[in-house]
Design a protein around this motif. Structure first.
Motif, mmCIF file in Angstrom:
data_model
loop_
_atom_site.group_PDB
_atom_site.id
_atom_site.type_symbol
_atom_site.label_atom_id
_atom_site.label_comp_id
_atom_site.label_asym_id
_atom_site.label_seq_id
_atom_site.Cartn_x
_atom_site.Cartn_y
_atom_site.Cartn_z
ATOM 1 N N VAL A 39 -47.766 -122.419 35.807
ATOM 2 C CA VAL A 39 -47.043 -122.476 37.077
ATOM 3 C C VAL A 39 -45.927 -121.444 37.031
ATOM 4 O O VAL A 39 -44.989 -121.568 36.239
ATOM 5 N N PRO A 40 -46.015 -120.419 37.883
ATOM 6 C CA PRO A 40 -44.962 -119.403 37.884
ATOM 7 C C PRO A 40 -43.684 -119.942 38.518
ATOM 8 O O PRO A 40 -43.729 -120.836 39.368
ATOM 9 N N GLU A 41 -42.559 -119.429 38.071
ATOM 10 C CA GLU A 41 -41.291 -119.826 38.702
ATOM 11 C C GLU A 41 -41.228 -119.295 40.117
ATOM 12 O O GLU A 41 -40.687 -119.948 41.011
ATOM 13 N N VAL A 42 -41.767 -118.097 40.304
ATOM 14 C CA VAL A 42 -41.828 -117.488 41.630
ATOM 15 C C VAL A 42 -43.264 -117.013 41.829
ATOM 16 O O VAL A 42 -43.841 -116.376 40.947
ATOM 17 N N GLY A 43 -43.829 -117.368 42.959
ATOM 18 C CA GLY A 43 -45.203 -116.967 43.232
ATOM 19 C C GLY A 43 -45.482 -116.998 44.718
ATOM 20 O O GLY A 43 -44.632 -117.391 45.518
ATOM 21 N N THR A 44 -46.692 -116.614 45.054
ATOM 22 C CA THR A 44 -47.090 -116.618 46.461
ATOM 23 C C THR A 44 -47.588 -118.003 46.854
ATOM 24 O O THR A 44 -47.921 -118.825 45.991
#
Length: 143
Positions: A39-44
């Motif tokens: 799970v990215p901290e920031v993603g689309t």
């Protein structure tokens, strides 16, 4: 490895670790690790949707297996939990209520659909819906 194999391995791990027993708690982070989800901290939005769909598909796979054992995998804010037998009653009532609502919608659509005067199939369809709805009410009562 296919998604199906991944879900099967996920389920087998849960079984081996006793995490399919009544009352077992499966932390969301464990689910992510077992499914190889990062799970990215920031993603689309698309990335987060794909993560959610993968998690839900795996949970549905496990849930389908557990239903055959009289168990239900419930989602929680921190992951998942196998409901206790005493808690299954609420889930059964929820399923029955959902089925009854869908049958009511089917009946409404059937009754309000224009049809030719000689269309016996629509009458049979309406009778089937009414019989299913009555069967639910007889077996479970009005929910």
């Amino acid at each position: 490895m296919s998604k199906q194999e991944t879900y099967r391995d996920f389920l087998q791990y849960l079984i081996d670790e006793g995490l399919t027993d009544y009352g077992a708690v499966i932390p969301k982070q464990m689910v992510y690790e077992l499914l190889g989800i990062e799970v990215p901290e920031v993603g689309t939005q698309r990335q987060f949707n794909e993560i959610a769909l993968t998690e839900l598909a795996a949970a549905d796979y496990v849930r389908a297996y557990l239903l055959n054992e009289g168990k239900y995998l419930a989602g929680t804010t921190s992951g998942y939990r196998v409901l206790l037998p005493s808690e299954n009653v609420v889930q059964v009532e929820s399923y029955v209520s959902q089925a009854d609502k869908k049958l009511s919608r089917a009946l409404k659509l059937s009754r309000n659909t224009p049809r030719p005067a000689d269309n016996a199939q629509a009458d049979q369809q309406e009778a089937r819906v009414l019989m299913r709805q009555e069967g639910i009410r007889e077996r479970f009562g009005n929910v």
